[in-house]
Scaffold this motif. Structure first.
Motif, PDB file in Angstrom:
ATOM      1  N   VAL A   1       0.854  -1.194   0.000  1.00  0.00           N
ATOM      2  CA  VAL A   1       0.000   0.000   0.000  1.00  0.00           C
ATOM      3  C   VAL A   1       0.884   1.236   0.000  1.00  0.00           C
ATOM      4  CG1 VAL A   1      -1.994  -1.021   1.183  1.00  0.00           C
ATOM      5  CG2 VAL A   1      -0.133  -0.023   2.527  1.00  0.00           C
ATOM      6  N   GLU A   2       0.286   2.363  -0.351  1.00  0.00           N
ATOM      7  CA  GLU A   2       0.964   3.642  -0.205  1.00  0.00           C
ATOM      8  C   GLU A   2       0.871   4.096   1.251  1.00  0.00           C
ATOM      9  OE1 GLU A   2       2.722   5.144  -2.523  1.00  0.00           O
ATOM     10  OE2 GLU A   2       2.213   3.623  -4.026  1.00  0.00           O
ATOM     11  N   LYS A   3       1.800   4.932   1.660  1.00  0.00           N
ATOM     12  CA  LYS A   3       1.812   5.400   3.045  1.00  0.00           C
ATOM     13  C   LYS A   3       0.547   6.155   3.422  1.00  0.00           C
ATOM     14  CE  LYS A   3       5.912   7.402   2.994  1.00  0.00           C
ATOM     15  NZ  LYS A   3       7.139   8.130   3.409  1.00  0.00           N
ATOM     16  N   ASP A   4      -0.090   6.829   2.440  1.00  0.00           N
ATOM     17  CA  ASP A   4      -1.266   7.638   2.749  1.00  0.00           C
ATOM     18  C   ASP A   4      -2.577   6.854   2.659  1.00  0.00           C
ATOM     19  OD1 ASP A   4      -1.400   7.296   0.015  1.00  0.00           O
ATOM     20  OD2 ASP A   4      -1.473   9.421  -0.482  1.00  0.00           O
ATOM     21  N   ASN A   5      -2.496   5.531   2.423  1.00  0.00           N
ATOM     22  CA  ASN A   5      -3.701   4.715   2.386  1.00  0.00           C
ATOM     23  C   ASN A   5      -4.424   4.800   3.734  1.00  0.00           C
ATOM     24  OD1 ASN A   5      -4.905   1.826   3.122  1.00  0.00           O
ATOM     25  ND2 ASN A   5      -5.123   2.119   0.922  1.00  0.00           N
ATOM     26  N   LYS A   6      -5.741   5.035   3.713  1.00  0.00           N
ATOM     27  CA  LYS A   6      -6.495   5.274   4.940  1.00  0.00           C
ATOM     28  C   LYS A   6      -6.465   4.063   5.873  1.00  0.00           C
ATOM     29  CE  LYS A   6      -9.292   7.405   7.764  1.00  0.00           C
ATOM     30  NZ  LYS A   6      -8.749   8.472   8.655  1.00  0.00           N
ATOM     31  N   VAL A   7      -6.631   2.860   5.323  1.00  0.00           N
ATOM     32  CA  VAL A   7      -6.607   1.668   6.173  1.00  0.00           C
ATOM     33  C   VAL A   7      -5.223   1.509   6.807  1.00  0.00           C
ATOM     34  CG1 VAL A   7      -6.918  -0.848   6.263  1.00  0.00           C
ATOM     35  CG2 VAL A   7      -8.387   0.535   4.787  1.00  0.00           C
ATOM     36  N   TYR A   8      -4.183   1.786   6.026  1.00  0.00           N
ATOM     37  CA  TYR A   8      -2.834   1.699   6.588  1.00  0.00           C
ATOM     38  C   TYR A   8      -2.625   2.746   7.668  1.00  0.00           C
ATOM     39  CZ  TYR A   8       2.106   2.172   7.396  1.00  0.00           C
ATOM     40  OH  TYR A   8       3.320   2.275   8.035  1.00  0.00           O
ATOM     41  N   GLN A   9      -3.059   3.979   7.426  1.00  0.00           N
ATOM     42  CA  GLN A   9      -2.867   5.030   8.429  1.00  0.00           C
ATOM     43  C   GLN A   9      -3.576   4.684   9.733  1.00  0.00           C
ATOM     44  OE1 GLN A   9      -0.989   7.840   8.691  1.00  0.00           O
ATOM     45  NE2 GLN A   9       0.036   7.112   6.839  1.00  0.00           N
ATOM     46  N   ASN A  10      -4.783   4.122   9.636  1.00  0.00           N
ATOM     47  CA  ASN A  10      -5.487   3.673  10.840  1.00  0.00           C
ATOM     48  C   ASN A  10      -4.690   2.577  11.553  1.00  0.00           C
ATOM     49  OD1 ASN A  10      -7.586   5.390  10.155  1.00  0.00           O
ATOM     50  ND2 ASN A  10      -8.905   3.774   9.348  1.00  0.00           N
ATOM     51  N   THR A  11      -4.166   1.656  10.756  1.00  0.00           N
ATOM     52  CA  THR A  11      -3.397   0.546  11.309  1.00  0.00           C
ATOM     53  C   THR A  11      -2.121   1.049  11.957  1.00  0.00           C
ATOM     54  OG1 THR A  11      -4.253  -0.880   9.549  1.00  0.00           O
ATOM     55  CG2 THR A  11      -2.347  -1.687  10.773  1.00  0.00           C
ATOM     56  N   ARG A  12      -1.454   1.974  11.301  1.00  0.00           N
ATOM     57  CA  ARG A  12      -0.201   2.525  11.820  1.00  0.00           C
ATOM     58  C   ARG A  12      -0.418   3.188  13.176  1.00  0.00           C
ATOM     59  NH1 ARG A  12       3.475   6.836  11.746  1.00  0.00           N
ATOM     60  NH2 ARG A  12       5.572   6.215  11.086  1.00  0.00           N
ATOM     61  N   LYS A  13      -1.485   3.973  13.275  1.00  0.00           N
ATOM     62  CA  LYS A  13      -1.798   4.617  14.542  1.00  0.00           C
ATOM     63  C   LYS A  13      -2.049   3.562  15.619  1.00  0.00           C
ATOM     64  CE  LYS A  13      -4.963   7.911  16.723  1.00  0.00           C
ATOM     65  NZ  LYS A  13      -6.172   8.750  16.548  1.00  0.00           N
ATOM     66  N   MET A  14      -2.753   2.498  15.249  1.00  0.00           N
ATOM     67  CA  MET A  14      -3.103   1.443  16.195  1.00  0.00           C
ATOM     68  C   MET A  14      -1.865   0.720  16.723  1.00  0.00           C
ATOM     69  SD  MET A  14      -5.460  -1.939  15.499  1.00  0.00           S
ATOM     70  CE  MET A  14      -4.260  -2.677  14.367  1.00  0.00           C
ATOM     71  N   VAL A  15      -0.960   0.340  15.832  1.00  0.00           N
ATOM     72  CA  VAL A  15       0.159  -0.506  16.264  1.00  0.00           C
ATOM     73  C   VAL A  15       1.256   0.277  16.972  1.00  0.00           C
ATOM     74  CG1 VAL A  15      -0.317  -2.160  14.412  1.00  0.00           C
ATOM     75  CG2 VAL A  15       1.453  -0.404  14.067  1.00  0.00           C
ATOM     76  N   LEU A  16       1.217   1.616  16.873  1.00  0.00           N
ATOM     77  CA  LEU A  16       2.249   2.436  17.516  1.00  0.00           C
ATOM     78  C   LEU A  16       1.805   3.012  18.851  1.00  0.00           C
ATOM     79  CD1 LEU A  16       3.854   4.270  14.453  1.00  0.00           C
ATOM     80  CD2 LEU A  16       4.850   2.451  15.852  1.00  0.00           C
ATOM     81  N   GLU A  17       0.777   2.418  19.450  1.00  0.00           N
ATOM     82  CA  GLU A  17       0.410   2.786  20.809  1.00  0.00           C
ATOM     83  C   GLU A  17      -0.116   1.560  21.538  1.00  0.00           C
ATOM     84  OE1 GLU A  17      -2.197   6.061  19.897  1.00  0.00           O
ATOM     85  OE2 GLU A  17      -3.987   4.805  20.146  1.00  0.00           O
TER      86      GLU A  17
END
Length: 546
Positions: free
Chosen positions: A420-436
């Motif tokens: 995916v691209e970094k700005d993909n919405k599902v990825y951004q949600n996932t990134r926020k989730m896994v970094l806290e």
């Protein structure tokens, strides 16, 4: 007396003059290279102690490269990149870690290499026609560091930062070509296995892993170090060739043995796409791969007689018995591994089309697209706090595991894989989730360090590798700088460790872990190209290997 003389000579060589960038200059005692090499210290012990000269930064980090004659491979281009980058870097402690980490795989882990042109080695005898051409051409055995074995995943990642240099350095190109050829033989012989012993032609003695495993299909322990089936191991085999082709344009590795390895890989994917139960009759399907280890650690073996938890059919996903951490999956459809496999299958399909193998290319393309669809259909779930996110593991029945692990491939690294691209919405949600910690049970925080860890080491050991991936998947200057600063503060021996105790940075696992050093080097090169001002100062031009 001769042994004493050799030791004294090497000690004198190690206490050497210092070049402009702290490189040790080996003194010439007229010693034969083989005798000098025999006296080289074990790098596992060498890496545990600091060595001079120290960096000019506030941490005074040590110079951890072995003496020139003790290095297992060398490349003038690699040395040039080190000089070019470190001379421009403002943070001299970060520069020292790069100076140690970027060449660490070449310096210390090339246990065996033949170029396929000069010299001969004894190949194992075989009457099997399918083995015609085995061990032909260049060969390279790349160990993980402190373990004398090659992991398919680790070795691919260890070599990744050198791929862009291979077109301009023929010896480096030959080394990577050899690594592809050696992985070919591993995949053909034991496609379900993750780590391998030194090839028999190398005449390097194998070592036991000390475990009591019952595995099907059976393997030969003098050739296989460990046989945990991980989908990303096979994806990394594809990645090594794809990176090589992208960097050099060479198709030299597309020989009969490589095509046999591809056929073998596709057979594994077909076998591991099967559900646990027949979708029409409901009858149990015995899986082709089973693993049981005598252990008191649940993450080191598979339950239910070595098969693992049931998986549903019709998902398009591929089972993985273990994760890239070498821990057992809970639900066998491991999403990051499937994502990597999807990407690498499609990249290999592009390569095959260029080689005129359109039928085989179509087969790989179709499988890659099927896996990709399976991820979007079954691997994306609605989270009440973060919205739509990628699950870590699923079973096709509706069960999910929500977490991330520091090892690659990971959910955090999905853009780096090209899924995916970094700005993909599902990825951004996932990134926020896994970094806290509220979203990822393995996001570990303490007084001294924070990052993603995993069950492999424990609940107080975060992995610097996760902070490096965080930096490479971010466009925020402050987030990137914080990640680099934290990794720098944990690398007191001038090298990047496997894991760090979150309350005590001096408590770590593995002083010599080449994969982590390579990820650090890749991170610095990425930032030098994307955000040069963070390394070189305001208004600095980007640094790119071209």
């Amino acid at each position: 007396m001769r042994t004493t003389a050799v030791i004294l000579a090497i000690l004198a060589a190690c206490i050497s003059a210092t070049g402009a960038y702290g490189e040790q200059e080996v003194l010439d005692y007229g010693m034969e290279p083989d005798r000098y090499s025999a006296a080289c210290p074990d790098y596992l012990h060498y890496s545990m102690s600091p060595h001079r000269p120290l960096s000019k930064g506030p941490l005074s980090l040590p110079y951890q490269r072995p003496s020139l004659h003790c290095r297992t491979f060398s490349s003038p281009l690699v040395e040039k990149v080190i000089d070019d980058l470190t001379s421009r870097m403002k943070d001299k402690d970060l520069a020292r870690i790069f100076e140690n980490a970027f060449p660490n795989t070449l310096d210390t882990t090339v246990r065996w290499h033949v170029d396929g042109k000069t010299g001969k080695f004894k190949k194992p005898k075989s009457n099997n026609l399918e083995e015609e051409g085995h061990w032909d051409g260049a060969q390279s055995f790349i160990v993980t560091g402190d373990i004398n074995a090659e992991w398919l995943r680790d070795s691919t990642n260890q070599l990744a930062q050198y791929q862009p240099l291979a077109k301009k350095d023929k010896k480096l190109e030959n080394l990577i070509l050899g690594a592809i050829n050696t992985q070919v033989e591993f995949v053909i012989e034991s496609p379900y296995c993750n780590a391998f012993q030194p090839p028999s032609p190398s005449q390097v003695a194998p070592e036991s892993n000390g475990q009591d495993d019952a595995v099907h299909p059976a393997y030969e322990p003098t050739r296989v170090f460990e046989c945990k089936y991980e989908i990303d191991s096979l994806a990394n085999f594809l990645a090594l060739g794809n990176q090589f082709y992208k960097s050099t344009g060479s198709k030299e590795f597309l020989h009969s043995r490589w095509y046999l390895a591809i056929d073998t890989l596709l057979e594994v994917l077909e076998e591991q796409a099967k559900p646990t139960f027949d979708t029409e009759t409901g009858h149990f399907f015995p899986n082709e791969y089973r693993f049981m280890r005598r252990t008191n650690a649940g993450t080191e073996t598979l339950n239910l007689g070595g098969v693992g938890n049931p998986l549903n059919g019709g998902t398009g996903l591929i089972r993985s018995a273990f994760r890239p951490s070498d821990d057992a999956t809970i639900l066998g459809y491991f999403i990051p591994g499937n994502a990597m496999m999807s990407v690498e299958l499609k990249r290999t399909a592009t390569l095959l089309k260029a080689a005129g193998k359109s039928k085989l290319a179509e087969k790989l393309q179709t499988r890659g697209e099927s896996i990709e669809k399976g991820i979007w259909d079954h691997g994306v779930v609605a989270h009440k706090r973060y919205g739509e996110v990628f699950a870590f593991e699923v079973d096709g029945f509706g069960s999910t595991i929500i977490m991330d692990d520091a090892n690659l491939p990971s959910l955090l690294a999905l853009p780096l894989m090209g899924f995916v691209e970094k700005d993909n919405k599902v990825y951004q949600n996932t990134r926020k989730m896994v970094l806290e910690q509220a979203g990822n049970p393995y996001y570990l925080e303490g007084r001294a360090f924070a990052g993603i860890g995993g069950p492999h080491i424990g609940l107080q050991q975060a992995w610097p590798m996760s902070r490096l991936v965080q930096a490479m998947t971010s466009d925020d200057d402050e987030e990137i700088s914080d990640a680099l600063r934290d990794v720098r503060s944990t690398s007191r021996l001038g090298l990047v460790h496997e894991s760090i105790h979150v309350n005590r940075v001096t408590e770590y696992t593995r002083s010599w872990f080449a994969w982590a050093n390579s990820v650090f080097a890749q991170t610095i090169l990425d930032i030098a190209a994307r955000k040069p001002h963070l390394l070189f100062g305001k208004g600095a031009d980007p640094y790119k290997i071209e």
